[in-house]
Design an enzyme around this catalytic site. Sequence first.
Site, PDB file in Angstrom:
ATOM      1  N   PHE A 155      39.297 -76.229  63.415  1.00 40.71           N
ATOM      2  CA  PHE A 155      39.167 -75.491  64.681  1.00 40.71           C
ATOM      3  C   PHE A 155      40.446 -74.787  65.090  1.00 40.71           C
ATOM      4  O   PHE A 155      40.416 -73.846  65.875  1.00 40.71           O
ATOM      5  CB  PHE A 155      38.709 -76.446  65.796  1.00 40.71           C
ATOM      6  CG  PHE A 155      39.802 -77.332  66.335  1.00 40.71           C
ATOM      7  CD1 PHE A 155      40.725 -76.845  67.249  1.00 40.71           C
ATOM      8  CD2 PHE A 155      39.927 -78.656  65.925  1.00 40.71           C
ATOM      9  CE1 PHE A 155      41.752 -77.648  67.739  1.00 40.71           C
ATOM     10  CE2 PHE A 155      40.941 -79.467  66.417  1.00 40.71           C
ATOM     11  CZ  PHE A 155      41.854 -78.948  67.321  1.00 40.71           C
ATOM     12  N   LYS A 179      32.172 -72.167  55.836  1.00 36.72           N
ATOM     13  CA  LYS A 179      31.664 -73.043  56.902  1.00 36.72           C
ATOM     14  C   LYS A 179      32.833 -73.249  57.849  1.00 36.72           C
ATOM     15  O   LYS A 179      33.660 -74.138  57.670  1.00 36.72           O
ATOM     16  CB  LYS A 179      31.199 -74.375  56.295  1.00 36.72           C
ATOM     17  CG  LYS A 179      30.145 -75.115  57.079  1.00 36.72           C
ATOM     18  CD  LYS A 179      30.531 -75.493  58.492  1.00 36.72           C
ATOM     19  CE  LYS A 179      31.523 -76.599  58.598  1.00 36.72           C
ATOM     20  NZ  LYS A 179      31.989 -76.819  60.000  1.00 36.72           N
ATOM     21  N   GLU A 182      32.713 -75.709  63.788  1.00 32.48           N
ATOM     22  CA  GLU A 182      31.611 -75.514  64.742  1.00 32.48           C
ATOM     23  C   GLU A 182      32.121 -75.437  66.180  1.00 32.48           C
ATOM     24  O   GLU A 182      31.370 -75.104  67.092  1.00 32.48           O
ATOM     25  CB  GLU A 182      30.580 -76.645  64.575  1.00 32.48           C
ATOM     26  CG  GLU A 182      31.031 -78.037  65.032  1.00 32.48           C
ATOM     27  CD  GLU A 182      31.963 -78.763  64.044  1.00 32.48           C
ATOM     28  OE1 GLU A 182      32.544 -78.100  63.144  1.00 32.48           O
ATOM     29  OE2 GLU A 182      32.130 -80.001  64.194  1.00 32.48           O
ATOM     30  N   SER A 232      41.471 -82.393  58.724  1.00 32.72           N
ATOM     31  CA  SER A 232      42.177 -83.668  58.869  1.00 32.72           C
ATOM     32  C   SER A 232      42.177 -84.439  57.545  1.00 32.72           C
ATOM     33  O   SER A 232      41.325 -84.213  56.673  1.00 32.72           O
ATOM     34  CB  SER A 232      41.494 -84.504  59.961  1.00 32.72           C
ATOM     35  OG  SER A 232      40.151 -84.733  59.597  1.00 32.72           O
ATOM     36  N   CYS A 287      48.842 -77.397  62.405  1.00 41.34           N
ATOM     37  CA  CYS A 287      49.141 -78.335  61.330  1.00 41.34           C
ATOM     38  C   CYS A 287      50.630 -78.326  61.007  1.00 41.34           C
ATOM     39  O   CYS A 287      51.126 -79.238  60.379  1.00 41.34           O
ATOM     40  CB  CYS A 287      48.358 -77.987  60.086  1.00 41.34           C
ATOM     41  SG  CYS A 287      48.762 -76.346  59.503  1.00 41.34           S
ATOM     42  N   GLU A 388      48.488 -88.895  63.539  1.00 44.85           N
ATOM     43  CA  GLU A 388      48.556 -87.479  63.924  1.00 44.85           C
ATOM     44  C   GLU A 388      47.823 -87.357  65.263  1.00 44.85           C
ATOM     45  O   GLU A 388      46.621 -87.633  65.345  1.00 44.85           O
ATOM     46  CB  GLU A 388      47.863 -86.597  62.885  1.00 44.85           C
ATOM     47  CG  GLU A 388      47.935 -85.131  63.267  1.00 44.85           C
ATOM     48  CD  GLU A 388      47.166 -84.204  62.328  1.00 44.85           C
ATOM     49  OE1 GLU A 388      46.088 -84.584  61.846  1.00 44.85           O
ATOM     50  OE2 GLU A 388      47.662 -83.089  62.088  1.00 44.85           O
TER      51      GLU A 388
HETATM   52  P1  NAD Z   1      38.326 -81.863  60.873  1.00 42.30           P
HETATM   53  O1  NAD Z   1      38.761 -82.528  59.640  1.00 42.30           O
HETATM   54  O2  NAD Z   1      37.667 -82.667  61.938  1.00 42.30           O
HETATM   55  O3  NAD Z   1      37.282 -80.673  60.535  1.00 42.30           O
HETATM   56  C1  NAD Z   1      37.586 -79.708  59.548  1.00 42.30           C
HETATM   57  C2  NAD Z   1      36.280 -79.149  59.003  1.00 42.30           C
HETATM   58  O4  NAD Z   1      35.534 -80.203  58.397  1.00 42.30           O
HETATM   59  C3  NAD Z   1      35.377 -78.563  60.086  1.00 42.30           C
HETATM   60  O5  NAD Z   1      34.739 -77.409  59.561  1.00 42.30           O
HETATM   61  C4  NAD Z   1      34.375 -79.672  60.369  1.00 42.30           C
HETATM   62  O6  NAD Z   1      33.108 -79.191  60.753  1.00 42.30           O
HETATM   63  C5  NAD Z   1      34.263 -80.377  59.027  1.00 42.30           C
HETATM   64  N1  NAD Z   1      34.043 -81.816  59.173  1.00 42.30           N
HETATM   65  C6  NAD Z   1      34.379 -82.600  60.225  1.00 42.30           C
HETATM   66  N2  NAD Z   1      34.057 -83.889  59.959  1.00 42.30           N
HETATM   67  C7  NAD Z   1      33.501 -83.907  58.734  1.00 42.30           C
HETATM   68  C8  NAD Z   1      32.973 -84.937  57.909  1.00 42.30           C
HETATM   69  N3  NAD Z   1      32.960 -86.198  58.313  1.00 42.30           N
HETATM   70  N4  NAD Z   1      32.487 -84.599  56.703  1.00 42.30           N
HETATM   71  C9  NAD Z   1      32.508 -83.323  56.271  1.00 42.30           C
HETATM   72  N5  NAD Z   1      33.001 -82.301  57.015  1.00 42.30           N
HETATM   73  C10 NAD Z   1      33.491 -82.589  58.225  1.00 42.30           C
HETATM   74  O7  NAD Z   1      39.605 -81.085  61.447  1.00 42.30           O
HETATM   75  P2  NAD Z   1      39.732 -80.301  62.821  1.00 42.30           P
HETATM   76  O8  NAD Z   1      39.753 -81.292  63.924  1.00 42.30           O
HETATM   77  O9  NAD Z   1      38.782 -79.170  62.865  1.00 42.30           O
HETATM   78  O10 NAD Z   1      41.185 -79.650  62.617  1.00 42.30           O
HETATM   79  C11 NAD Z   1      42.373 -80.341  62.894  1.00 42.30           C
HETATM   80  C12 NAD Z   1      42.932 -80.984  61.655  1.00 42.30           C
HETATM   81  O11 NAD Z   1      43.145 -80.009  60.652  1.00 42.30           O
HETATM   82  C13 NAD Z   1      44.299 -81.626  61.885  1.00 42.30           C
HETATM   83  O12 NAD Z   1      44.334 -82.848  61.199  1.00 42.30           O
HETATM   84  C14 NAD Z   1      45.264 -80.627  61.272  1.00 42.30           C
HETATM   85  O13 NAD Z   1      46.498 -81.158  60.846  1.00 42.30           O
HETATM   86  C15 NAD Z   1      44.466 -80.136  60.127  1.00 42.30           C
HETATM   87  N6  NAD Z   1      44.951 -78.850  59.638  1.00 42.30           N
HETATM   88  C16 NAD Z   1      45.647 -78.849  58.470  1.00 42.30           C
HETATM   89  C17 NAD Z   1      46.161 -77.660  57.987  1.00 42.30           C
HETATM   90  C18 NAD Z   1      46.956 -77.629  56.717  1.00 42.30           C
HETATM   91  O14 NAD Z   1      47.296 -76.546  56.278  1.00 42.30           O
HETATM   92  N7  NAD Z   1      47.252 -78.745  56.087  1.00 42.30           N
HETATM   93  C19 NAD Z   1      45.921 -76.468  58.690  1.00 42.30           C
HETATM   94  C20 NAD Z   1      45.192 -76.509  59.866  1.00 42.30           C
HETATM   95  C21 NAD Z   1      44.699 -77.725  60.335  1.00 42.30           C
END
Ligand code: NAD
Length: 502
Positions: A155, A179, A182, A232, A287, A388
Amino acid sequence: MTTQAAVPTVPFWVNGRRVAAAGKREGVVTDSATGRTVRTVPFATAGDVDAAVRDARAAFPAWRDTTPLRRARILMRFRDLLEQRKGDIARVVTEEHGKTLADAAGSVQRGLEVVEFATGIPHLLKGEHAEDVGAGVDSHSTRQPLGVCAGITPFNFPIMCPMWMAPVALACGNTFVLKPSEKDPSASMMAAELLDEAGLPAGVFNVVHGDRETVDALLTHPDVAAVSFVGSTPVARHVYETATAHGKRVQALGGAKNHAVVLPDADLDAAADALIGAAYGSAGERCMAISAVVAVGEAGDAIVSRIRDRAAAVRVGPGRREGVEMGPLITREHLDRVAGYVDLGEQAGADLVVDGRGVRVEGHEDGYFLGPTLFDRVTVDMPIYRDEIFGPVLVVLRADTYDEAIDIVNRNPYGNGTAVFTRSGDAARRFTRDIQVGMVGVNVPIPVPMAFFSFGGWKGSLFGDLHVHGEDGVRFYTRTKVVTTRWPDRPEAVSLSMPTLK
Ligand code: NAD
């Protein structure tokens, strides 16, 4: 609670057009500054995902056979359209995510720069050639696309993270199913429409929305060749394990706890200014945000007092308002989670130097606001250090020596970004050599590599071998083939021995 009028639904983008979803599950997208629901978003079923992947597979042969130069020209037009519509995209990002307009526009720009990188693809796809690898025998290598690639994005960068992936994948000749998160899906739809306007053939770039069920359908689909994920760490691990078990190539970028090491010889005013932006910009939902400062020796009191004064002065409000420096968090649940960590920090005995929990934004009482928060004298066993938090909460740890500081950073399970603040070239050189982190800044708090370098972390911040964009991106989205050639002008004796190409 007031009743809201019906809100629009975000469609999918499949085979070059908007597609309404058939399934019943959906999510809501809120304006983070007001708490109001602004859109609903349908969650794709396995059947919706299959339809999108089938269209992407059908579009692949013609797109693969489109010359790299023609593919690049479509991306050049896309780049110009992104530039023209930067303001519109930034406004949607601000509405759905909450970050300030200037910050949102900056994220569009960083995404656009990956498109610029991808327009160089005719050069980047060039292979190697060696003459006379044997008598009358030459060899050359080529890079060929994989097929249908999937992207799953978080997000916090609703336009930049999709742009880390799709432009490079498309330039290499792949088709793509995205994808996006959401929680803020609209920027991806705008990108899809601009790609269409730029002349991208139908089916080459597709967008479906959803949660775990949708993601799992992509990870297990037999026609998806590769998966790029950003999000994450627990989900990155799940994506990596599931998709590799289904035979796919995977790069899964995970979460972070980014440390800044501040040495006593640093310019402490400049370091404090840098840390304020790095910790509280985008409400800490980056991130690459700095979420932990390791202050060495006498830098400790001096840096804490400087951050305290600056943190208390950060202007918090709706991201679309002129003069605001920090917007709200993404959702009510996330706000509660982050505020819960502030409680945990107090309970663990850390010094709460600046408390953001009391922040009120007039006229936006239902927005998801938390002010800049600063903890001092945090130790490595406390949850506010271990986890985090992904919000505007900065923790300061004290170290007696430089070696101790490096050890703290290296023992942390994450390894995305880090920075050192010092005037010593020797100390900085040692830091850049010894630190177990993928992206390192020297007096640069958020060392995000430009598009022509690759972006990615180490340890728990990356599952897979290759980072995104730059040369790693091209490697990820292509397979190498080596061709060995000879043109004999007379029949040769039959031999059953291993050829040695002398
Ligand atoms: P998230 O892991 O909750 O979601 C990321 C994506 O995965 C979304 O599209 C979500 O719909 C999907 N998703 C969520 N739960 C899932 C599951 N159980 N199974 C399969 N798919 C699932 O992350 P977020 O809250 O959207 O974003 C924040 C996180 O992203 C933080 O941990 C941040 O550090 C990380 N991030 C990392 C980088 C990097 O370059 N390493 C860059 C941006 C964000």
